[in-house]
Design an enzyme around this catalytic site. Sequence first.
Site, PDB file in Angstrom:
ATOM      1  N   GLY A   1     -13.541  -1.959 -16.044  1.00 54.08           N
ATOM      2  CA  GLY A   1     -13.722  -2.476 -14.682  1.00 54.08           C
ATOM      3  C   GLY A   1     -14.927  -1.849 -14.013  1.00 54.08           C
TER       4      GLY A   1
ATOM      5  N   GLY B   1     -15.316  -0.743  -6.903  1.00 54.69           N
ATOM      6  CA  GLY B   1     -15.630   0.461  -6.121  1.00 54.69           C
ATOM      7  C   GLY B   1     -15.026   1.740  -6.664  1.00 54.69           C
ATOM      8  CB  ALA B   2     -11.618   2.649  -7.830  1.00 58.09           C
TER       9      ALA B   2
ATOM     10  CE1 TYR C   1       1.415   2.915  -5.188  1.00 56.93           C
ATOM     11  CE2 TYR C   1      -0.946   2.613  -5.516  1.00 56.93           C
ATOM     12  CZ  TYR C   1       0.200   2.388  -4.793  1.00 56.93           C
ATOM     13  OH  TYR C   1       0.143   1.606  -3.654  1.00 56.93           O
TER      14      TYR C   1
ATOM     15  CG  ASN D   1     -11.900   6.875  -0.693  1.00 60.83           C
ATOM     16  OD1 ASN D   1     -12.851   7.640  -0.560  1.00 60.83           O
ATOM     17  ND2 ASN D   1     -10.687   7.313  -0.983  1.00 60.83           N
TER      18      ASN D   1
ATOM     19  CB  SER E   1      -0.920   0.001   1.216  1.00 60.91           C
ATOM     20  OG  SER E   1      -1.333   1.318   1.498  1.00 60.91           O
TER      21      SER E   1
ATOM     22  CB  SER F   1      -2.494   4.615   2.540  1.00 65.95           C
ATOM     23  OG  SER F   1      -3.359   4.685   1.436  1.00 65.95           O
TER      24      SER F   1
ATOM     25  CE  LYS G   1     -11.308   2.096  -2.951  1.00 61.90           C
ATOM     26  NZ  LYS G   1     -10.844   3.077  -3.943  1.00 61.90           N
TER      27      LYS G   1
END
Length: 249
Positions: free
Chosen positions: A128, A131-132, A209, A90, A18, A20, A69
């Site tokens: 896709g 959730g995003a 990313y 999120n 991750s 984050s 999510k």
Amino acid sequence: MTKHNHRFGLVGKNISYSFSRGYFKDKFEKLGLSGHSYENFDLQAANEFQSLLKNNMDLKGLNVTIPYKQNVIPYLKELTPQAKEIGAVNTIQFSKNGLIGHNTDAYGFENSIKPFLQPQHTKALILGTGGASKAVAFVLDQLQIERKYVSRKRDVGKLSYDDLDIEVIKKYTVIINCTPLGTFPDVEAKPNIPYKGITQNHLLFDLIYNPSETAFLKEGKKRGAQICNGLRMLELQADRAWEIWQETF
């Protein structure tokens, strides 16, 4: 700025990679908040969320990533109007009245894609349906960009990958990858679309990313398209989450 020590974290599945945790660790250091911490809560099933809350009563905020999510919504007291409309959360705010679900993905996506948009970018394909992708669809609607979901199975209002040919690709000049295909370490993977239809009129946006240039983006770049990865979106949504959490300190 409060000097109290606070705990935050990320809820997801298989999230050791991750972004984050490192991002917030750096942020706290820069802000001089050495006592603040951010950790990963790797859940194997959505129903583990309740015991996570019970065992970590001192949490002040959470981020949520794939695949939870939507699954976390039943555990929340309320959703912001935007999160409700998107149907995915999120960011979770720990308020006095209970847990509030926010969607900062929409903020991050809108502000990272806007600088790339050109007059010819009037139609978009969303690869896709997780959730995003719901936040992406919400933003495209706000920007009045006509959009279609692409999934493995054809459905009402959705295209299947089999429906895509060069003519369809030429018509949809914005293509957004919301699938995990191409994420490290499987960097050679990419969505199965007719890349030959991509031209310099196109914009390819990948929510991934890592790597910074996925196989999907490389195909676009090779054909003169504008490309953008998901790093700026992640940074923006994280900064927005931080603003939300601070409201309840």
